[in-house]
Design an enzyme around this catalytic site. Structure first.
Site, short mmCIF file in Angstrom:
data_model
loop_
_atom_site.label_atom_id
_atom_site.label_comp_id
_atom_site.label_asym_id
_atom_site.label_seq_id
_atom_site.Cartn_x
_atom_site.Cartn_y
_atom_site.Cartn_z
N HIS A 247 -24.91 -16.78 22.43
CA HIS A 247 -25.60 -17.30 23.65
C HIS A 247 -26.34 -16.19 24.29
O HIS A 247 -25.52 -15.30 24.55
CB HIS A 247 -24.68 -18.36 24.37
N ASP A 304 -24.07 -26.15 20.91
CA ASP A 304 -24.71 -27.10 19.77
C ASP A 304 -23.66 -27.17 18.54
O ASP A 304 -24.15 -27.93 17.41
CB ASP A 304 -25.97 -26.35 19.30
N1 ACO Z 1 -25.32 -15.35 14.00
C1 ACO Z 1 -25.24 -13.91 13.43
N2 ACO Z 1 -25.85 -12.85 14.49
C2 ACO Z 1 -26.17 -13.13 15.61
C3 ACO Z 1 -26.04 -14.57 16.10
C4 ACO Z 1 -25.77 -15.31 15.07
N3 ACO Z 1 -25.67 -16.61 15.43
N4 ACO Z 1 -26.63 -14.48 17.35
C5 ACO Z 1 -26.67 -13.31 17.74
N5 ACO Z 1 -26.32 -12.43 16.68
C6 ACO Z 1 -26.53 -10.90 16.54
C7 ACO Z 1 -27.75 -10.64 16.40
O1 ACO Z 1 -28.42 -10.41 15.24
C8 ACO Z 1 -27.88 -9.07 17.41
O2 ACO Z 1 -27.38 -8.14 16.30
P1 ACO Z 1 -27.88 -6.80 16.58
O3 ACO Z 1 -27.52 -6.23 18.22
O4 ACO Z 1 -26.72 -6.13 15.82
O5 ACO Z 1 -29.00 -6.37 16.05
C9 ACO Z 1 -26.94 -9.46 18.58
O6 ACO Z 1 -26.06 -10.39 17.94
C10 ACO Z 1 -27.72 -9.85 19.71
O7 ACO Z 1 -28.58 -10.97 19.34
P2 ACO Z 1 -29.68 -11.54 20.37
O8 ACO Z 1 -30.78 -12.36 19.39
O9 ACO Z 1 -30.44 -10.29 21.12
O10 ACO Z 1 -28.79 -12.27 21.29
P3 ACO Z 1 -29.35 -13.03 22.45
O11 ACO Z 1 -28.29 -13.28 23.42
O12 ACO Z 1 -30.69 -12.71 22.79
O13 ACO Z 1 -29.38 -14.59 21.50
C11 ACO Z 1 -29.40 -16.63 20.72
C12 ACO Z 1 -29.02 -15.69 21.91
C13 ACO Z 1 -30.88 -16.83 20.57
C14 ACO Z 1 -28.71 -18.20 21.04
C15 ACO Z 1 -28.66 -16.14 19.46
O14 ACO Z 1 -27.12 -15.92 19.37
C16 ACO Z 1 -28.75 -17.09 18.23
O15 ACO Z 1 -29.94 -16.96 17.48
N6 ACO Z 1 -27.75 -17.91 17.82
C17 ACO Z 1 -28.10 -18.93 16.59
C18 ACO Z 1 -29.10 -19.99 17.19
C19 ACO Z 1 -28.29 -21.16 18.15
O16 ACO Z 1 -27.12 -21.51 18.07
N7 ACO Z 1 -29.28 -21.32 19.20
C20 ACO Z 1 -28.43 -22.28 20.41
C21 ACO Z 1 -28.36 -21.58 21.65
S1 ACO Z 1 -27.42 -22.68 22.89
C22 ACO Z 1 -28.81 -23.54 23.25
O17 ACO Z 1 -30.02 -23.16 23.44
C23 ACO Z 1 -28.58 -24.80 23.99
#
Ligand code: ACO
Length: 338
Positions: A247, A304
């Site tokens: 998140h 979620d």
């Molecule tokens: N699985 C694996 N790796 C992940 C995940 C995940 N679910 N989420 C983040 N990471 C990793 C990224 O690859 C990145 O790794 P790195 O720094 O080694 O390159 C690091 O964690 C940071 O990722 P970002 O995308 O920059 O993190 P951010 O905080 O911006 O992203 C997000 C948040 C978009 C929710 C992300 O965690 C994600 O894509 N999760 C899966 C989708 C999801 O569940 N979305 C629902 C969110 S809740 C909502 O909207 C109500």
């Protein structure tokens, strides 16, 4: 507070609202700044009932969408179309106009969501009933049919209220930012909310609840072993992510996921149902939370992760999951716009 995993609406912790309030009370709180008195609540509920019907001509619009159209696409178009069917009235003051628009949106979004489901199945639309609460009315519009009357189950109504309360607002996320940005051009509120619904559709945002169930089903179909999926999520060369994990704000367990996980157990117990996806979800959570990659990246289950299982148990089809989120988020969007 993402570090501590605290979420409050207008100062009230979300777990208190989930335990003691309904979604309608929470919507009132978000929009007006305080919980309603009994009298204010009655008046608000009457207004929601008064505005629950959708203009019959809009049905023709609905019926022209291809049967396989995604309900989110239908919803965003229909919300934008509301302005054409309900233009501003010059005799109303700006404040009256805004209040009518809020109530209309809150009430009609729910009706339109159920309508889009019925139409997508080729079934007769069920009209809202004034004797039912907001959540019960929605379930009845979704599932009542001339051949099998729907029996309202208070526990499922409670579960739906909790689901919507937990989704009602969450600071400057993608869809809320979209509503504020589009709204800042002084466009009508319907158009701004329609932009929010479009943003919410994305799988990295509201679309994640659908993506989680798809992912859990894929794990089940592959034999139920979660390890290869966790390994793929860790692999920098693989774009795969564990849906329902991570998140932007929470760097600890999402407080909403804790409530939803409990709700999952409660609903399945009540329905005396076993869902193999819940076993897979639990296992996935257990493995991921011990995995150094997930620990280092502060990746925990988000709201979620368990919601899809609750929605499935209620009978909501998977392509309606994000629509359910949109109904819940509406008071937050309205309040932020205001
Ligand atoms: N699985 C694996 N790796 C992940 C995940 C995940 N679910 N989420 C983040 N990471 C990793 C990224 O690859 C990145 O790794 P790195 O720094 O080694 O390159 C690091 O964690 C940071 O990722 P970002 O995308 O920059 O993190 P951010 O905080 O911006 O992203 C997000 C948040 C978009 C929710 C992300 O965690 C994600 O894509 N999760 C899966 C989708 C999801 O569940 N979305 C629902 C969110 S809740 C909502 O909207 C109500």
């Amino acid at each position: 507070n993402g570090e501590k995993g605290i979420l409050r609406y207008r100062g009230i912790p979300v777990d208190q609202l989930a335990e003691h309030s309904t979604f309608v009370e929470t919507a009132y709180l978000l929009i007006n700044g305080e919980l309603p008195t009994r009298r204010q609540l009655t008046r608000f509920s009457v207004l929601l009932n008064d505005h629950s019907l959708v203009h019959e001509d809009m049905r023709e619009f609905f019926e022209s969408f291809p049967r396989r159209a995604h309900p989110m696409g239908i919803l965003t178009s229909m919300v934008n179309a509301l302005r054409a069917f309900y233009p501003e009235l010059p005799e109303r003051s700006e404040e009256e106009e805004i209040n009518v628009t809020f109530t209309r949106l809150l009430s009609k979004l729910r009706t339109m969501a159920a309508m889009s489901y019925k139409i997508s199945r080729g079934h007769r639309v069920v009209y809202p009933r004034h004797d039912l609460t907001y959540a019960a009315n929605f379930l009845n519009m979704m599932f009542d049919s001339p051949v099998r009357p729907y029996e309202i189950d208070d526990d499922l109504v409670d579960a739906l209220n909790v689901f919507w309360i937990l989704h009602a607002d969450h600071e400057q996320n993608c869809s809320t930012a979209a509503v504020r940005l589009v709204g800042s051009a002084r466009v009508n509120l319907y158009a701004a909310i329609s932009a929010g619904i479009s943003a919410l559709w994305g799988p990295l945002h509201g679309g994640a609840n659908q993506a989680v169930v798809e992912m859990l089903s894929e794990i089940e179909a592959s034999g139920g072993d979660v390890d290869p999926f966790v390994a793929r999520a860790r692999d920098r060369n693989d774009p795969f992510r564990l849906m329902g994990f991570g998140h932007r704000v929470y760097k600890t367990y999402d407080p909403r996921a804790i409530i939803m996980k409990k709700m999952c157990d409660k609903v399945l117990k009540k329905l005396k149902r076993h869902d193999p996806l819940l076993d897979i979800a639990r296992k996935l959570e257990e493995v991921a939370l011990k995995d150094p990659y997930f620990i280092d990246h502060n990746l925990y289950p988000n709201v979620d992760f368990y919601t899809g299982i609750v929605l499935r148990a209620i009978g909501i089809p998977i392509n309606m999951f994000t629509v359910m989120f949109a109904i819940g988020r509406l008071p937050g969007w309205i309040s932020q716009w205001k």
